[in-house]
Design a protein around this motif. Structure first.
Motif, PDB file in Angstrom:
ATOM      1  N   HIS A   1      50.116  46.413  46.054  1.00 22.65           N
ATOM      2  CA  HIS A   1      48.907  46.602  46.853  1.00 22.65           C
ATOM      3  C   HIS A   1      47.749  46.958  45.920  1.00 22.65           C
ATOM      4  O   HIS A   1      47.930  47.669  44.930  1.00 22.65           O
ATOM      5  CB  HIS A   1      49.101  47.723  47.880  1.00 22.65           C
ATOM      6  CG  HIS A   1      50.185  47.443  48.868  1.00 22.65           C
ATOM      7  ND1 HIS A   1      49.945  46.919  50.117  1.00 22.65           N
ATOM      8  CD2 HIS A   1      51.537  47.617  48.776  1.00 22.65           C
ATOM      9  CE1 HIS A   1      51.090  46.780  50.761  1.00 22.65           C
ATOM     10  NE2 HIS A   1      52.078  47.200  49.978  1.00 22.65           N
ATOM     11  N   ILE A   2      46.563  46.476  46.260  1.00 23.72           N
ATOM     12  CA  ILE A   2      45.386  46.706  45.422  1.00 23.72           C
ATOM     13  C   ILE A   2      44.334  47.493  46.187  1.00 23.72           C
ATOM     14  O   ILE A   2      44.016  47.177  47.341  1.00 23.72           O
ATOM     15  CB  ILE A   2      44.789  45.362  44.943  1.00 23.72           C
ATOM     16  CG1 ILE A   2      45.765  44.645  44.014  1.00 23.72           C
ATOM     17  CG2 ILE A   2      43.447  45.583  44.245  1.00 23.72           C
ATOM     18  CD1 ILE A   2      45.331  43.258  43.592  1.00 23.72           C
ATOM     19  N   VAL A   3      43.803  48.529  45.535  1.00 18.56           N
ATOM     20  CA  VAL A   3      42.656  49.275  46.051  1.00 18.56           C
ATOM     21  C   VAL A   3      41.462  48.880  45.189  1.00 18.56           C
ATOM     22  O   VAL A   3      41.453  49.155  43.988  1.00 18.56           O
ATOM     23  CB  VAL A   3      42.896  50.801  45.991  1.00 18.56           C
ATOM     24  CG1 VAL A   3      41.693  51.545  46.558  1.00 18.56           C
ATOM     25  CG2 VAL A   3      44.151  51.176  46.755  1.00 18.56           C
ATOM     26  N   ASP A   4      40.488  48.223  45.781  1.00 18.49           N
ATOM     27  CA  ASP A   4      39.376  47.644  45.024  1.00 18.49           C
ATOM     28  C   ASP A   4      38.278  48.676  44.791  1.00 18.49           C
ATOM     29  O   ASP A   4      37.369  48.841  45.607  1.00 18.49           O
ATOM     30  CB  ASP A   4      38.819  46.435  45.774  1.00 18.49           C
ATOM     31  CG  ASP A   4      37.973  45.539  44.862  1.00 18.49           C
ATOM     32  OD1 ASP A   4      37.498  46.047  43.829  1.00 18.49           O
ATOM     33  OD2 ASP A   4      37.812  44.346  45.179  1.00 18.49           O
ATOM     34  N   HIS A   5      38.367  49.366  43.664  1.00 15.76           N
ATOM     35  CA  HIS A   5      37.373  50.394  43.345  1.00 15.76           C
ATOM     36  C   HIS A   5      35.992  49.799  43.108  1.00 15.76           C
ATOM     37  O   HIS A   5      34.980  50.463  43.319  1.00 15.76           O
ATOM     38  CB  HIS A   5      37.817  51.185  42.109  1.00 15.76           C
ATOM     39  CG  HIS A   5      39.015  52.041  42.361  1.00 15.76           C
ATOM     40  ND1 HIS A   5      39.738  52.644  41.354  1.00 15.76           N
ATOM     41  CD2 HIS A   5      39.635  52.389  43.522  1.00 15.76           C
ATOM     42  CE1 HIS A   5      40.742  53.334  41.875  1.00 15.76           C
ATOM     43  NE2 HIS A   5      40.703  53.190  43.183  1.00 15.76           N
ATOM     44  N   ALA A   6      35.944  48.549  42.656  1.00 22.61           N
ATOM     45  CA  ALA A   6      34.651  47.900  42.402  1.00 22.61           C
ATOM     46  C   ALA A   6      33.838  47.758  43.684  1.00 22.61           C
ATOM     47  O   ALA A   6      32.612  47.719  43.662  1.00 22.61           O
ATOM     48  CB  ALA A   6      34.865  46.530  41.764  1.00 22.61           C
TER      49      ALA A   6
ATOM     50  N   SER B   1      47.759  49.724  42.670  1.00 27.44           N
ATOM     51  CA  SER B   1      46.882  49.757  41.495  1.00 27.44           C
ATOM     52  C   SER B   1      45.463  49.404  41.929  1.00 27.44           C
ATOM     53  O   SER B   1      45.221  49.078  43.095  1.00 27.44           O
ATOM     54  CB  SER B   1      47.370  48.769  40.432  1.00 27.44           C
ATOM     55  OG  SER B   1      47.107  47.427  40.837  1.00 27.44           O
ATOM     56  N   ASP B   2      44.532  49.425  40.982  1.00 26.88           N
ATOM     57  CA  ASP B   2      43.183  48.949  41.286  1.00 26.88           C
ATOM     58  C   ASP B   2      43.116  47.446  41.022  1.00 26.88           C
ATOM     59  O   ASP B   2      44.145  46.789  40.813  1.00 26.88           O
ATOM     60  CB  ASP B   2      42.136  49.727  40.482  1.00 26.88           C
ATOM     61  CG  ASP B   2      42.334  49.625  38.974  1.00 26.88           C
ATOM     62  OD1 ASP B   2      43.013  48.678  38.529  1.00 26.88           O
ATOM     63  OD2 ASP B   2      41.827  50.485  38.241  1.00 26.88           O
TER      64      ASP B   2
ATOM     65  N   SER C   1      30.008  50.160  24.629  1.00 30.37           N
ATOM     66  CA  SER C   1      31.204  51.004  24.736  1.00 30.37           C
ATOM     67  C   SER C   1      31.346  51.629  26.117  1.00 30.37           C
ATOM     68  O   SER C   1      32.120  52.557  26.306  1.00 30.37           O
ATOM     69  CB  SER C   1      31.168  52.117  23.682  1.00 30.37           C
ATOM     70  OG  SER C   1      30.042  52.966  23.905  1.00 30.37           O
ATOM     71  N   GLN C   2      30.580  51.117  27.083  1.00 31.47           N
ATOM     72  CA  GLN C   2      30.639  51.680  28.419  1.00 31.47           C
ATOM     73  C   GLN C   2      31.819  51.099  29.203  1.00 31.47           C
ATOM     74  O   GLN C   2      32.435  50.118  28.805  1.00 31.47           O
ATOM     75  CB  GLN C   2      29.327  51.426  29.180  1.00 31.47           C
ATOM     76  CG  GLN C   2      29.050  49.970  29.506  1.00 31.47           C
ATOM     77  CD  GLN C   2      28.379  49.216  28.368  1.00 31.47           C
ATOM     78  OE1 GLN C   2      28.327  49.699  27.238  1.00 31.47           O
ATOM     79  NE2 GLN C   2      27.873  48.024  28.665  1.00 31.47           N
ATOM     80  N   GLY C   3      32.096  51.692  30.363  1.00 26.55           N
ATOM     81  CA  GLY C   3      33.146  51.168  31.240  1.00 26.55           C
ATOM     82  C   GLY C   3      34.530  51.220  30.621  1.00 26.55           C
ATOM     83  O   GLY C   3      34.964  52.242  30.110  1.00 26.55           O
ATOM     84  N   ARG C   4      35.226  50.067  30.681  1.00 25.23           N
ATOM     85  CA  ARG C   4      36.601  49.989  30.204  1.00 25.23           C
ATOM     86  C   ARG C   4      36.707  49.684  28.712  1.00 25.23           C
ATOM     87  O   ARG C   4      37.800  49.427  28.221  1.00 25.23           O
ATOM     88  CB  ARG C   4      37.369  48.923  30.986  1.00 25.23           C
ATOM     89  CG  ARG C   4      37.619  49.280  32.450  1.00 25.23           C
ATOM     90  CD  ARG C   4      38.318  48.142  33.146  1.00 25.23           C
ATOM     91  NE  ARG C   4      38.584  48.435  34.548  1.00 25.23           N
ATOM     92  CZ  ARG C   4      39.716  48.955  35.001  1.00 25.23           C
ATOM     93  NH1 ARG C   4      40.679  49.254  34.164  1.00 25.23           N
ATOM     94  NH2 ARG C   4      39.884  49.186  36.291  1.00 25.23           N
ATOM     95  N   SER C   5      35.596  49.691  28.004  1.00 22.96           N
ATOM     96  CA  SER C   5      35.643  49.415  26.573  1.00 22.96           C
ATOM     97  C   SER C   5      36.456  50.489  25.859  1.00 22.96           C
ATOM     98  O   SER C   5      36.383  51.674  26.192  1.00 22.96           O
ATOM     99  CB  SER C   5      34.227  49.388  25.995  1.00 22.96           C
ATOM    100  OG  SER C   5      34.266  49.354  24.587  1.00 22.96           O
TER     101      SER C   5
END
Length: 324
Positions: free
Chosen positions: A238-243, A222-223, A158-162
């Motif tokens: 445009h994309i901001v790469d949070h990863a 967005s990301d 259930s971590q992250g984007r779950s």
């Protein structure tokens, strides 16, 4: 009366100290002091005793509270007005426990009152006008943290984007316009946001929402989430790469999603610090509450107060709130 600003709960209590004063204020807001039947708008209306009116066409009696959030309430209107003032002025909201203490009513009554008020906040999120200029799109997740759960209540993976144990909320923020005047940055219009709670963060959930509220060819940031892929066909995407730990494009400092992240931060602090838990069933109402406060934050307190009252003709019954 409409132009008077309320700078404290004491001034609200003083201005609307009696049931009659509140009724007169609502009649001025709803009807401009010319009663309109909620059953037949064009019907002739007869004035009766006790602030009641009669619709000639239907033969039914009504008051200014009929069909509104105040319909059939046993709580006096001065307490309702104070509750509305508290809700729209507490940046992170107020819990039903605290409101019950402040108004000397039960927690159950305060909970019902708050949800009736929240049902009217949706007017700001439902406005059809589309965003343009520079917009930021992002999603956030609301639910308990797995690490805080008892061993037998933990949810696997259930971590992250779950969203197994959380509810995703998608948002779009239109940045405000500013101008440099005499060397100082002056805001010409504030940022605005629209949000919706969804079942998942798939492309099929994200993109229809964005397309319904953002004008074509708008600058959209967005990301890197795959749910945003393909939006470059409609927007200057445009994309901001949070990863990759990228939070701003150094070649173009305007490319970031920090504004909507700040909005999520306010909602998170409300969730964790004030309410502790929002049910999936009612989460959209809490989202609408935060959207309302954010979008109208630059208005005078009295203008926000009257704006909500003028759009409070939404009745929410207790059975609707508690039905499975």
């Amino acid at each position: 009366m409409f132009n008077k600003d309320f700078n404290s709960i004491l001034e609200v209590a003083r201005e609307f100290s009696t049931e009659q004063k509140c009724i007169e204020h609502l009649e001025a807001l709803y009807w401009n002091n010319k009663p309109v039947s909620p059953f037949h708008e064009d019907s002739k209306v007869y004035k009766c005793k006790g602030n009641k009116y009669k619709c000639k066409t239907s033969g039914k009696y009504f008051t200014v509270k009929t069909g509104s959030m105040f319909d059939n309430t046993k709580i006096e209107l001065p307490k309702w007005f104070m509750a509305i003032y508290l809700v729209i002025n507490h940046k992170k909201g107020i819990s039903s426990v605290q409101l019950g203490r402040d108004l000397q009513i039960s927690q159950k009554s305060a909970w019902h009152m708050l949800h009736r008020i929240r049902a009217c906040f949706g007017i700001e999120n439902d406005i059809d006008d589309k965003f343009d200029g520079i917009c930021e799109a992002d999603e956030s997740f609301f639910g308990g943290k797995n690490k805080n759960r008892h061993k037998d209540k933990k949810v696997e993976q259930s971590q992250g984007r779950s969203f197994k144990d959380k509810t995703p909320v998608i948002g779009v923020l239109q940045r405000g316009e500013s101008e440099i005047i005499d060397g100082k940055k002056v805001m010409l219009s504030p940022s605005k946001v629209k949000c919706i709670a969804v079942e998942n963060t798939k492309k099929e959930s994200i993109q229809p929402f964005i397309k319904s509220f953002v004008e074509k060819d708008t600058v959209l940031i967005s990301d890197e989430w795959h749910g945003y892929r393909g939006l470059e066909n409609c927007y200057d995407h445009h994309i901001v790469d949070h990863a990759k730990k990228q939070y701003v494009d150094f070649d173009n400092p305007e490319i970031h999603s920090n504004s909507i992240e700040g909005f999520w931060g306010i909602m998170k602090r409300s969730y964790n610090g004030i309410h502790n838990w929002w049910s999936r069933k009612h989460i959209q109402k809490y989202v609408d509450e935060h959207v309302f406060r954010f979008n109208l934050r630059d208005l005078k307190t009295s203008d926000r107060f009257n704006h909500l009252l003028a759009n409070s003709q939404v009745r929410t019954k207790y059975k609707q709130l508690t039905a499975q």
